[in-house]
Structures are given as C-alpha cells and as structure tokens.
Design a protein around this motif. Structure first.
Motif, short mmCIF file in Angstrom:
data_model
loop_
_atom_site.label_atom_id
_atom_site.label_comp_id
_atom_site.label_asym_id
_atom_site.label_seq_id
_atom_site.Cartn_x
_atom_site.Cartn_y
_atom_site.Cartn_z
N PRO A 113 0.83 -1.21 0.00
CA PRO A 113 0.00 0.00 0.00
C PRO A 113 0.86 1.26 0.00
O PRO A 113 2.00 1.24 0.46
N ILE A 118 -19.25 -0.57 -3.48
CA ILE A 118 -19.87 -1.59 -2.65
C ILE A 118 -19.06 -1.66 -1.34
O ILE A 118 -17.93 -1.18 -1.31
N PRO A 119 -19.62 -2.27 -0.30
CA PRO A 119 -18.90 -2.26 0.99
C PRO A 119 -17.51 -2.90 0.91
O PRO A 119 -17.26 -3.75 0.07
N ARG A 120 -16.67 -2.49 1.80
CA ARG A 120 -15.31 -3.01 2.01
C ARG A 120 -14.37 -2.81 0.83
O ARG A 120 -13.48 -3.62 0.59
N GLN A 121 -14.57 -1.79 0.04
CA GLN A 121 -13.65 -1.54 -1.07
C GLN A 121 -12.73 -0.36 -0.80
O GLN A 121 -11.86 -0.07 -1.60
N GLY A 122 -12.95 0.33 0.30
CA GLY A 122 -12.05 1.44 0.61
C GLY A 122 -12.71 2.81 0.49
O GLY A 122 -12.03 3.82 0.36
N LYS A 123 -14.05 2.81 0.58
CA LYS A 123 -14.79 4.07 0.42
C LYS A 123 -14.51 5.02 1.59
O LYS A 123 -14.19 6.19 1.37
N THR A 124 -14.63 4.49 2.79
CA THR A 124 -14.38 5.35 3.96
C THR A 124 -12.93 5.82 3.96
O THR A 124 -12.65 7.00 4.24
N PHE A 125 -12.02 4.94 3.60
CA PHE A 125 -10.60 5.31 3.56
C PHE A 125 -10.38 6.46 2.58
O PHE A 125 -9.65 7.40 2.87
N LYS A 172 -22.95 5.45 9.40
CA LYS A 172 -22.72 4.05 9.76
C LYS A 172 -22.68 3.91 11.29
O LYS A 172 -23.08 2.90 11.84
N GLU A 204 -21.75 7.24 4.32
CA GLU A 204 -23.01 6.49 4.23
C GLU A 204 -24.18 7.47 4.15
O GLU A 204 -25.13 7.42 4.93
N GLN A 252 -22.54 3.53 -0.05
CA GLN A 252 -22.35 2.18 -0.55
C GLN A 252 -23.57 1.76 -1.36
O GLN A 252 -23.67 0.62 -1.77
N LYS A 259 -8.19 -3.21 -3.47
CA LYS A 259 -8.85 -2.34 -2.48
C LYS A 259 -8.26 -0.94 -2.61
O LYS A 259 -7.06 -0.77 -2.78
N THR A 278 -5.67 4.80 -4.33
CA THR A 278 -5.62 5.80 -3.26
C THR A 278 -4.53 5.44 -2.26
O THR A 278 -4.15 4.28 -2.12
N TYR A 280 -3.02 4.67 1.33
CA TYR A 280 -3.57 3.86 2.41
C TYR A 280 -3.31 4.57 3.72
O TYR A 280 -2.16 4.81 4.08
N1 LIG Z 1 -5.84 2.59 -0.45
C1 LIG Z 1 -5.90 1.38 0.08
N2 LIG Z 1 -4.90 0.49 -0.09
C2 LIG Z 1 -4.99 -0.74 0.44
N3 LIG Z 1 -6.04 -1.19 1.15
C3 LIG Z 1 -7.05 -0.38 1.36
C4 LIG Z 1 -7.04 0.94 0.84
N4 LIG Z 1 -8.20 1.55 1.19
C5 LIG Z 1 -8.88 0.64 1.90
N5 LIG Z 1 -8.20 -0.52 2.01
C6 LIG Z 1 -8.64 -1.72 2.72
O1 LIG Z 1 -10.00 -1.93 2.46
C7 LIG Z 1 -10.71 -2.16 3.67
C8 LIG Z 1 -12.09 -1.58 3.58
O2 LIG Z 1 -11.98 -0.18 3.53
P1 LIG Z 1 -13.16 0.77 4.05
O3 LIG Z 1 -13.44 0.52 5.49
O4 LIG Z 1 -12.83 2.14 3.63
O5 LIG Z 1 -14.32 0.19 3.18
P2 LIG Z 1 -15.76 0.78 3.00
O6 LIG Z 1 -16.02 0.72 1.54
O7 LIG Z 1 -15.88 2.08 3.69
O8 LIG Z 1 -16.59 -0.31 3.72
P3 LIG Z 1 -18.01 -0.12 4.39
O9 LIG Z 1 -18.96 0.22 3.31
O10 LIG Z 1 -18.24 -1.44 5.04
O11 LIG Z 1 -17.84 1.00 5.38
C9 LIG Z 1 -9.86 -1.52 4.77
O12 LIG Z 1 -9.93 -2.23 5.95
C10 LIG Z 1 -8.47 -1.51 4.21
O13 LIG Z 1 -7.72 -2.57 4.73
#
Ligand SMILES: Nc1ncnc2c1ncn2[C@@H]1O[C@H](COP(=O)(O)OP(=O)(O)OP(=O)(O)O)[C@@H](O)[C@H]1O
Length: 692
Positions: A274, A316-323, A346, A425, A472, A524, A548, A550
């Motif tokens: 990352p 979709i969830p867990r793809q890194g949206k919040t990050f 959330k 969210e 999401q 991700k 993006t 990390y």
């Molecule tokens: N830029 C990045 N590089 C590598 N891994 C990442 C990156 N951004 C996010 N991730 C990984 O993806 C996981 C999910 O990210 P995040 O919590 O942002 O998802 P989300 O889309 O907001 O999920 P949800 O909809 O459940 O809130 C994180 O735990 C992280 O490990």
C-alpha cells in the motif's frame, strides 16, 4: 491484575500490530519501488524464483537447442520446397486461371531451380571434402556446429515471429515493443483499424516507469476515443490484463483526435505494498491546494482539488470508500482555518477521531441523528445566504468577485472559513422516510436533506462550502439525480454493475471506457476518479484509475490530533470540538425560499410511466404549448399507440381532437391538452405526498 477492569485504547479494524520500525519499512519500500533494483533482487521470494528459473533454463537448454535445430531444419526444408517448386508463381497462375499458359514457363523454372540445387549441393560437397582432407574430422564438426546453430536460430520459438503461425500461439506480450507490426496486428484484431489500414508511429516504444510506452496515430477518421472505449479488446489482442493497459488521448498542443498514447505495465500496477499518504510528512496543509489522493497506474501523483467543488464517492462495501473519503478529509483537517461538519451514517469508529476537530459531529443512523443532520444543514444553508449577503458588502479589493478568496477564508473577523460537509453512508440520511412539513408542503426527511445538500453543492462552492458524500448504495433512488447532477468530482471504487458505475461517474461513462464494475475485488482502494478540475495526469483527462493512499486508523488518528493542535494554536477550534452544540437561530422561511419553488415541486414522488416520459419529452414546452398530437408523442416515445392511450387515460389524461396547421391548411388530429397533462402531474404529486 487485581481483577479491576482497566479501560483499554480501542483496537481498530485493519490496525497493524508489531510493525517493523519506520526507517526499516521506508528503506524496504524504497528498495521495492526503485527502478534500479532488478525485480529478482526485490525480495527473497523473487530471488528464489529467479534462481529456480535460471537452473530450469540451464537444464532445458540442450533440449531446446536440439528441438530448435530440428524445427529450423523443417522450416528450411519447407522453404526450399516452395522455392524449387516455384509455388508462389504457380499459385498466382492458378488464381488467375492461367496455369495452362504458364505451365511450360513454370516447368522450366522448376528444372532450373533443381539444377541450381544440384550445383549448390555439388559445390558444398566438394568444399566439405576438401575441408575434410585438409583439416580432418574437425572441419566437419565445425560446419555441423555452425549449421545447427543457424538452424536453431531459424527454428527458435520466438513470440509472434513472422513467417510461422502457431495454432495456439504463446503469449504475444511485449513483442510489439520490438516489432511494431505486432501492434498494428493487435489494433486490427481488436477491430480498431481496418484490414487495409495501418498505424503511424509517433514515438517508438520506450521504457517509461515500470512499463513500455508508445504513441501512435490512427488512420484518418479513426478516433482515439474509440480506442479508450475498446481498451479491453486491445488488451486481449496484446495479451495483457486490462489493468495493465493504459490508453490516453494526446490532446492540445502536439495532439489530435486520432493520436493515442499507450502504456503497458510490466505487471499489475495496482498490486504491491500500500502507498503511504504524503500528508503524514507535512505539518499542515493548505485546503486551497489539491489534496494528495493517490497514484495512477504510471505512478503519477494524483491530487484532488476540493475547494470550488464537491465530491461523491461510491462503492460496494469493504472496497475502501471510507478510507478514500478520509483521505480527502485529511487535507482539510490539516488546515486550521477549515471548519468541518462530519456526519457518519454508519455509526462506527471510522470517524470518531475527527470528533476532536469537528465543528459539527453526528454519528449514527437513528431518527435523532438524521434530524440533527437536517438542522445543521438548514443552518448551513442560512449561513451560505448570509455569506453572500456579507460578501456583497465587502469592497472590491477584499472581494473582487462574489466569491470567497484564500484571504477572506482565513480572516477570523469575516467568519467565512472553508467549510467542509463530509457525510459517510449518506444514503442513511437521504433514504429516511419520516414525513416532514416544510414551508407548508409535505415531504420526507430524506428528500428535504437531499434538497438542502443540492443547494449547498450548487450554491455553496463560491461561498467556501465543500460537500463530500460517500455511499455504498450508488443507485438512482438513493442519490436523487438533482443532487447527483451538481456534484463536481466523482470517485467510484468497485461497484456491482455498469449502471451503478454510471450513477457515480456520470451518464454514458461506461461507453466511454470507464466502468468501475470491472475493477478487481483484490484492488482495495483502487477506483476511477472523474475530477472536476486539473490533476497531474493532465487537465484534459476525463477520468483515470487511481490507487488511493492507504491511511489506516493509526495514521488517521495522527492526522486528526495534528489538526486539533493546529486549531488550538491558531485559535480556530470551535463548535462541537469545544463542546458547543448549541443550535443557532435561523430564518427557516428564508431557507425554504432559498431552496426555491423548484425544490418544493420536487418534493413530489416520481411520476409513473408513460406520464414521466411525456413530461420529460415536452420539457418546458409543457408550459408553452397548448396541445400536443398523440402521433407526435407515439413517435417520439416509441410506444404502442393503443396501450399508450389506455395508460394515459388511466392517469387522468383523456385525448381530445384539435385543429393543427399542416402546410397552408389545417387538420383535425387527436392529442392531449398540456393543461390536462399538468393537472395529472399535480394530482399524482399531491396524492403521493399524502401517502403515509
Ligand atoms: N488505499 C488502500 N490500499 C490498500 N487497502 C485499502 C485501501 N483503502 C482501503 N483498504 C482496505 O479496504 C478495507 C475496507 O476499507 P473501508 O473501510 O474504507 O471500506 P468501506 O467501503 O468504507 O466499507 P463499508 O462500506 O463497510 O464502510 C480496509 O480495511 C483496508 O484494509
């Protein structure tokens, strides 16, 4: 250990435990990314693979030499046979049905070539005999050695080597860097140029970063945009994964509509460790500067402008949206003159570090949370109005246009800081169905929030308001088009299908080659960015795939703590961060007025078909025209006339007969009075709003 319960620091999702020291990690990262370090030396595993490959290569070398020599002998034998039988001439004569006329000629040529062959064989035998007599067996071995090397070279298995077409050819990867004809063939195979057309090489294949780049001109009338659109087909023709192939238009000076830049990465450009955000290395950040967001496939830094625009993040969830959303927020947090409204639908821990700097903070999805968000947004709409009013009174030197400037935004006396509304969210707030009475009209809480946000996105930027929304559920019901249409920048991480991708990125983006549903689940934090403004990848780029940075929770906490310290030092810490959650008095009537009558009308739920299509087709003609013929509607909407008439009748629109001009005369035709259509729209709107 005396049995007392001791409060522990929270442990976050994705938090790293037992990390190696920072310096070691950084050196490791540099070593991994350096161009000068051969791939084999980047890790122990890679070195192991390289040694294994080398041993396998050495062991198999004699076998490959032998098979190459045999294949070479066959190729040479076939070539000689073709030549001696004058095959090309014979085939040409056969095709033009002149074999009989040319038979004698061909026969003579065949005989001549046999004689040449015999003569060459005789001379070669004689030469060999002389060599044998003079130098002994060594000469024969030498000749055999040279001949076998030549044959092995001729018969070597070379990707895409001309003259031989394998039934199941091996990978063609990168052969085009040596032989441009392979690239032309790939364009032909991908149907991007015609069979008789070719490419012009503008810049030869050259190493750029961790890949090969080439710039070509398409034949006249072929468009570079089509190559971008059909990138997948070209990637297949070049035998690379589509994530490895970057296709860009060359625009502006030195470019034109048919000039294409191709870059083929050696390996998946989004794999690997990352990327760390550069924001961690800075003490503070100027919110007016684009915020470091990530890197593209070519490792170019992509910074995202936020002031003057707004951002929608969908995935979709867990793809890194919040990050990704937190990355954008981080740039604003590190500017002490920026005010943040943070709302997390959330209700998790993702945003709790931001509470210490937030001017307004709401975390949760209960009705009280949604109502709090509504109240804050109403307050902000009133604030935007007041900012415009105050800017109008400022002299031209301070405020040259009716727009906020960096100086205005940092002047505490003027009280107009850059204000970011960050909602994670956002669907939680937009979908709330609670009935709401606004300005005497009925609507839902969700629809009202959508209108408030649409106002802030539309009118806010010039007054220093930045809206960042993440969802999401990027579907059309969740984020109404009136809100979506005004959001400037879009970032789509992986979504379910191309429709969702288009909802985030904009209409028709999939047909232009940008479809976030094709991103890999393992990637991700990788998404398609459609920026509203310039990025380092160029002002002319419509969209680009970005990986993006990390920024896990530990680093996010560091940024937020730094933001708080900066605000304390600058004396700008205010609102929720200092425990002030008081609701400010606002002029509610003025806010409703600001949203405009248009909003109040939209508080009505969507119209049913075919009425919606009719209203859509007529647009402002609905108010301007008196009558619209049925035939015109049937043709424009491509509907079946009987069914159309029946459905319109059910919705309260009865057809009438009217005279319409036709040439010099008039004709009586069936159609609908626009007044009836308007009445039906009002009627449906009123009943829908009344529904529980
Ligand atoms: N830029 C990045 N590089 C590598 N891994 C990442 C990156 N951004 C996010 N991730 C990984 O993806 C996981 C999910 O990210 P995040 O919590 O942002 O998802 P989300 O889309 O907001 O999920 P949800 O909809 O459940 O809130 C994180 O735990 C992280 O490990």
């Amino acid at each position: 250990m005396n049995g007392d319960v001791v409060p522990a620091a929270p442990v976050y999702d994705g938090e790293l435990v037992d990390e190696p020291p920072k310096v070691v990690r950084r050196i490791g990262d540099l070593w991994q990314r350096s161009r000068f370090v051969p791939t084999a030396l980047r890790s122990r595993a890679a070195l192991g693979y390289a040694v294994r490959d080398a041993v396998a290569w050495l062991v198999l070398a004699p076998l490959r030499f032998l098979s190459g020599a045999v294949r070479g002998a066959v190729v040479v034998g076939r070539g000689w046979r073709r030549w001696v039988r004058v095959r090309d001439y014979r085939e040409a004569a056969e095709q033009s049905e002149k074999l009989a006329d040319k038979f004698i000629e061909i026969r003579e040529l065949t005989l001549f070539r046999w004689k040449v062959t015999g003569a060459v064989c005789a001379v070669a035998s004689a030469a060999l005999t002389v060599a044998y007599v003079m130098f002994g067996g060594l000469a024969l071995w030498g000749v055999a050695g040279v001949a076998s090397v030549v044959l092995a070279v001729v018969g070597r298995r070379k990707d895409g080597s001309p003259g031989r077409k394998a039934v199941l050819a091996g990978p063609r990867t990168l052969t085009w860097t040596m032989d441009p004809q392979v690239l032309v063939d790939a364009f032909r195979d991908a149907k991007l140029v015609g069979k008789d057309e070719t490419l012009r090489l503008v810049e030869r294949a050259a190493r750029v970063g961790d890949g090969w780049a080439v710039t070509v001109d398409l034949p006249a009338t072929r468009k570079a945009a089509d190559v971008i659109k059909n990138r997948d087909a070209l990637a297949s023709a070049l035998a690379v994964d589509e994530v490895q192939l970057i296709v860009e238009r060359v625009r502006g000076k030195g470019g034109h509509a048919g000039r294409v830049f191709l870059w083929v990465a050696d390996e998946d450009p989004y794999a690997g460790p990352p990327l760390r955000t550069p924001l961690l290395d800075v003490e503070w950040w100027d919110a007016w500067r684009p915020v470091p967001f990530g890197r593209d496939a070519r490792n170019r830094r992509i910074d995202l402008p936020l002031v003057w625009t707004s951002l929608l993040v969908g995935a979709i969830p867990r793809q890194g949206k919040t990050f990704a959303t937190r990355l954008a927020a981080a740039g604003l947090i590190l500017d002490p003159y920026t005010r943040l409204y943070v709302y997390d639908g959330k209700g998790g821990k993702d945003w709790d570090s931001a509470e210490q700097i937030a001017y307004q903070y709401v975390c949760g999805d209960e009705l009280e949370h949604v109502e709090a968000v509504r109240d804050h947004l109403v307050e902000l709409v009133a604030e935007v109005q007041s900012r415009y009013a105050r800017m109008a009174t400022l002299d031209d030197e301070v405020c040259p246009e009716s727009k906020i400037t960096p100086a205005i935004s940092r002047d505490p006396d003027l009280g107009m800081p850059i204000t970011a509304v960050i909602i994670d969210e956002v669907q939680v707030f937009l979908e709330n169905p609670t009935r709401e009475q606004v300005g005497g009209k009925k609507t839902t809480l969700g629809a009202y929030i959508a209108d408030l946000l649409a106002y802030l996105v539309r009118k806010g930027p010039a007054a220093g308001i930045v809206v960042i929304l993440a969802t999401q559920r990027p579907d059309s019901n969740t984020i109404p088009s009136r809100l979506r249409a005004v959001l400037g920048s879009r970032f789509a991480l992986r979504v379910m299908d191309w429709r969702d991708s288009n909802i985030v990125l904009g209409e028709q983006m999939n047909t232009r080659g940008y479809d976030a549903s094709t991103l890999l689940p393992s990637h991700k934090g990788v998404g398609i960015l459609r920026p509203d403004g310039e990025t380092d990848a160029g002002a002319d780029m419509l969209a680009m795939t970005v990986r993006t940075y990390y920024m896990p929770n530990a680093e996010w906490r560091v940024i937020c703590a730094r933001g708080r310290a900066l605000r304390e030092a600058a004396g700008t810490l205010a609102g929720h961060a200092v425990g002030d959650d008081a609701v400010r008095a606002i002029d509610a009537v003025a806010v409703v007025k600001a949203l405009g009558t248009g909003a109040a009308e939209r508080w009505v739920v969507e119209l049913p078909e075919p009425l919606a299509a009719v209203v859509d087709y007529l647009g402002d003609q609905l108010d301007k025209r008196e009558f619209v013929p049925t035939a015109e509607l049937v043709e424009a909407l491509k509907v079946e006339p009987t069914m159309f008439g029946k459905e319109m009748g059910e919705l309260g629109c009865k057809p009438v007969r009217q005279y319409v001009p036709e040439g010099d005369a008039t004709r009586r035709v069936r159609g609908y009075m626009t007044a009836d259509i308007r009445a039906a729209v009002d009627e449906i709107g009123a009943t829908n709003v009344e529904q529980p």
